[in-house]
Design a protein around this motif. Structure first.
Motif, short mmCIF file in Angstrom:
data_model
loop_
_atom_site.label_atom_id
_atom_site.label_comp_id
_atom_site.label_asym_id
_atom_site.label_seq_id
_atom_site.Cartn_x
_atom_site.Cartn_y
_atom_site.Cartn_z
N VAL A 1 -0.85 -6.76 0.51
CA VAL A 1 0.08 -7.23 -0.52
C VAL A 1 0.88 -6.07 -1.09
O VAL A 1 2.10 -6.17 -1.31
N ALA A 2 0.21 -4.94 -1.28
CA ALA A 2 0.90 -3.76 -1.81
C ALA A 2 2.01 -3.30 -0.86
O ALA A 2 3.06 -2.81 -1.31
N ALA A 3 1.80 -3.45 0.44
CA ALA A 3 2.81 -3.04 1.40
C ALA A 3 4.09 -3.84 1.22
O ALA A 3 5.20 -3.30 1.35
N PHE A 4 3.96 -5.11 0.87
CA PHE A 4 5.14 -5.95 0.68
C PHE A 4 5.79 -5.73 -0.69
O PHE A 4 6.89 -6.23 -0.94
N VAL A 5 5.09 -4.99 -1.57
CA VAL A 5 5.64 -4.73 -2.90
C VAL A 5 6.12 -3.29 -3.03
O VAL A 5 7.25 -3.03 -3.46
N VAL A 6 5.28 -2.34 -2.63
CA VAL A 6 5.57 -0.92 -2.83
C VAL A 6 6.74 -0.46 -1.97
O VAL A 6 7.67 0.21 -2.46
N ILE A 7 6.72 -0.78 -0.69
CA ILE A 7 7.76 -0.28 0.21
C ILE A 7 9.14 -0.80 -0.19
O ILE A 7 10.09 -0.01 -0.29
N PRO A 8 9.31 -2.12 -0.43
CA PRO A 8 10.63 -2.57 -0.91
C PRO A 8 11.04 -1.92 -2.23
O PRO A 8 12.23 -1.66 -2.46
N ALA B 1 15.28 4.26 -4.16
CA ALA B 1 15.97 5.32 -3.42
C ALA B 1 17.42 4.98 -3.15
O ALA B 1 18.29 5.86 -3.13
N SER B 2 17.70 3.70 -2.95
CA SER B 2 19.09 3.30 -2.65
C SER B 2 19.96 3.33 -3.90
O SER B 2 21.20 3.38 -3.79
N ARG B 3 19.35 3.27 -5.07
CA ARG B 3 20.13 3.27 -6.32
C ARG B 3 20.30 4.66 -6.92
O ARG B 3 21.22 4.90 -7.68
N LEU B 4 19.43 5.58 -6.59
CA LEU B 4 19.49 6.93 -7.16
C LEU B 4 20.25 7.87 -6.24
O LEU B 4 20.19 7.75 -5.02
N LYS B 5 20.98 8.80 -6.82
CA LYS B 5 21.68 9.81 -6.06
C LYS B 5 21.14 11.19 -6.44
O LYS B 5 20.78 11.44 -7.60
N LEU C 1 17.63 5.71 10.60
CA LEU C 1 16.44 6.55 10.55
C LEU C 1 15.64 6.30 9.27
O LEU C 1 14.41 6.28 9.28
N ARG C 2 16.37 6.08 8.18
CA ARG C 2 15.69 5.82 6.92
C ARG C 2 14.94 4.48 6.98
O ARG C 2 13.81 4.35 6.49
N ALA C 3 15.57 3.50 7.60
CA ALA C 3 14.90 2.20 7.76
C ALA C 3 13.65 2.32 8.61
O ALA C 3 12.61 1.70 8.34
N LEU C 4 13.72 3.14 9.66
CA LEU C 4 12.54 3.34 10.50
C LEU C 4 11.44 4.07 9.74
O LEU C 4 10.24 3.81 9.96
N GLU C 5 11.82 4.98 8.84
CA GLU C 5 10.81 5.65 8.01
C GLU C 5 10.09 4.65 7.12
O GLU C 5 8.85 4.68 7.00
N TYR C 6 10.84 3.74 6.52
CA TYR C 6 10.22 2.72 5.68
C TYR C 6 9.33 1.81 6.52
O TYR C 6 8.25 1.39 6.07
N ALA C 7 9.76 1.51 7.74
CA ALA C 7 8.94 0.68 8.62
C ALA C 7 7.64 1.39 8.96
O ALA C 7 6.56 0.78 9.02
N GLY C 8 7.71 2.72 9.17
CA GLY C 8 6.51 3.48 9.44
C GLY C 8 5.55 3.48 8.26
O GLY C 8 4.34 3.33 8.42
N LEU C 9 6.11 3.64 7.04
CA LEU C 9 5.27 3.58 5.84
C LEU C 9 4.64 2.20 5.67
O LEU C 9 3.47 2.08 5.28
N PHE C 10 5.43 1.18 5.97
CA PHE C 10 4.92 -0.19 5.87
C PHE C 10 3.74 -0.39 6.82
O PHE C 10 2.71 -0.96 6.45
N LEU C 11 3.85 0.12 8.04
CA LEU C 11 2.76 -0.01 9.01
C LEU C 11 1.54 0.81 8.59
O LEU C 11 0.40 0.43 8.87
N LEU C 12 1.78 1.95 7.92
CA LEU C 12 0.65 2.74 7.41
C LEU C 12 -0.14 1.94 6.37
O LEU C 12 -1.38 1.95 6.37
N PHE C 13 0.56 1.27 5.49
CA PHE C 13 -0.12 0.43 4.50
C PHE C 13 -0.92 -0.68 5.18
O PHE C 13 -2.07 -0.96 4.82
N LEU C 14 -0.30 -1.32 6.18
CA LEU C 14 -0.99 -2.40 6.88
C LEU C 14 -2.21 -1.87 7.64
O LEU C 14 -3.25 -2.53 7.72
N SER C 15 -2.09 -0.67 8.18
CA SER C 15 -3.25 -0.07 8.86
C SER C 15 -4.39 0.17 7.89
O SER C 15 -5.56 -0.08 8.20
N ALA C 16 -4.04 0.66 6.68
CA ALA C 16 -5.07 0.89 5.66
C ALA C 16 -5.70 -0.42 5.19
O ALA C 16 -6.84 -0.44 4.73
#
Length: 333
Positions: A12-19, A25-29, A59-74
């Motif tokens: 559940v955290a993966a679907f909340v934290v990663i988004p 990140a998309s709003r801050l400069k 590449l940034r989207a793939l990084e988020y996908a990798g983090l998402f998969l890390l959460f799911l693995s945990a």
């Protein structure tokens, strides 16, 4: 079979934290980054041969996908499979199936005797998963095609590849019952059963059918004799397995019910006439009811861990992104 997580709160955290991270990140400069156009003043701005900004987003989207998969693995993903475990051995049942050409007669509601018998046999086996089902075939000779087994896929495959007439055009019922008796003799099952499915009288083989039936009786095995079809003129459609010549027309079915009844009596068994498809289905039901045994089973759940697969995918994504950033885009980023 179902998919789930041993630690669902991390999923559940993966679907909340990663988004949430992506949104922030998309709003801050970065206040320390200044955009400067490259090129001579008033001239054409410098452009790369690739769309760097678009590639960076990918590449940034793939990084988020990798983090998402890390959460799911945990979260320890698993595949759950519920299996029925039989706590006792069922019966050993050998079907002795007549495959002489006359079994191609089309008097089972427009279908052949062989086709209907084959389908009902498979249905019977499916309803008794704890029983070991064997298969013997009878023609001019007899052969064991499959020893008693609980593997229904193997049974279906063997029946699918069976062809009428491949053991000759005669009917050696005594040989078929002898083959069944031989393979049931060493069985340790609580019940041993032979079921003869035939549409004719014995006219071949070195073993008299009643002698083979008596052997089954003396060894304590049950015998069921099912007489398939009816006498008289019936349509037939038969493909010779050796010449591949199709024979169609009318066939004089010399169905000898009395000999089959005498055969069952010699083996201390039961004779069931089946002149129609519905009667043949009822015959299988009678055998099923007559061979009732106490079946004890339990249901167990098997877990197949999938965390390693998610972890490998996550690391592959993150490492790939890092490689592209460091070695391919190093000159531009």
């Amino acid at each position: 079979m179902s998919f789930g997580f041993e630690r669902p709160f991390l999923a559940v955290a993966a679907f909340v934290v990663i988004p949430l991270i992506w949104f922030i990140a998309s709003r801050l400069k970065n206040p320390f980054v200044v955009s400067l156009p490259l090129g001579a003043p008033g001239g054409v701005p410098f452009k790369t041969s690739v769309a760097i900004s678009r590639l960076v987003k990918v590449l940034r989207a793939l990084e988020y996908a990798g983090l998402f998969l890390l959460f799911l693995s945990a979260a320890e993903p698993v595949l759950r499979t519920r299996e029925t475990v039989w706590l006792g051995r069922g019966a050993d049942i050998i079907f002795v199936l007549d495959i002489s050409p006359s079994m191609a007669a089309l008097d089972m509601d427009g279908r052949s005797r062989f086709y209907v018998a084959r389908e009902l046999l498979l249905d019977f086996a499916a309803q008794r998963p704890s029983d070991s089902i064997g298969l013997a075939a009878v023609g001019s000779d007899a052969a064991l095609l499959l020893p008693p087994t609980t593997d229904r896929l193997v049974l279906q495959s063997r029946l699918d590849h069976l062809r009428l007439g491949e053991l000759g055009e005669a009917t050696a019922l005594g040989m078929g019952l002898a083959v069944a008796a031989f393979h049931l003799e060493g069985s340790q099952a609580r019940r041993r059963v032979a079921v003869l499915l035939t549409d004719g009288e014995n006219n071949a083989g070195a073993v008299h059918p009643e002698s083979a039936a008596a052997v089954l009786r003396d060894m304590g095995a049950s015998l069921w004799v099912i007489g398939i079809g009816s006498g008289g003129i019936v349509p037939i459609d038969y493909l010779d397995p050796f010449t591949m010549i199709r024979h169609t027309g009318m066939y004089d079915s010399a169905f000898d019910e009395e000999s089959l009844r005498a055969l069952s009596l010699a083996g201390g068994g039961t004779y069931i006439p089946a002149p129609t498809a519905s009667a043949l289905a009822a015959a299988f039901d009678t055998v099923d009811d007559g061979e009732l045994i106490i079946r004890r089973s339990s249901v167990t759940t098997r877990l197949q861990p999938l965390a390693a697969h998610f972890l490998i995918a996550a690391l592959a994504l993150l490492a790939g992104v890092r490689f592209v950033r460091r070695f391919l885009l190093g000159a531009w980023l």
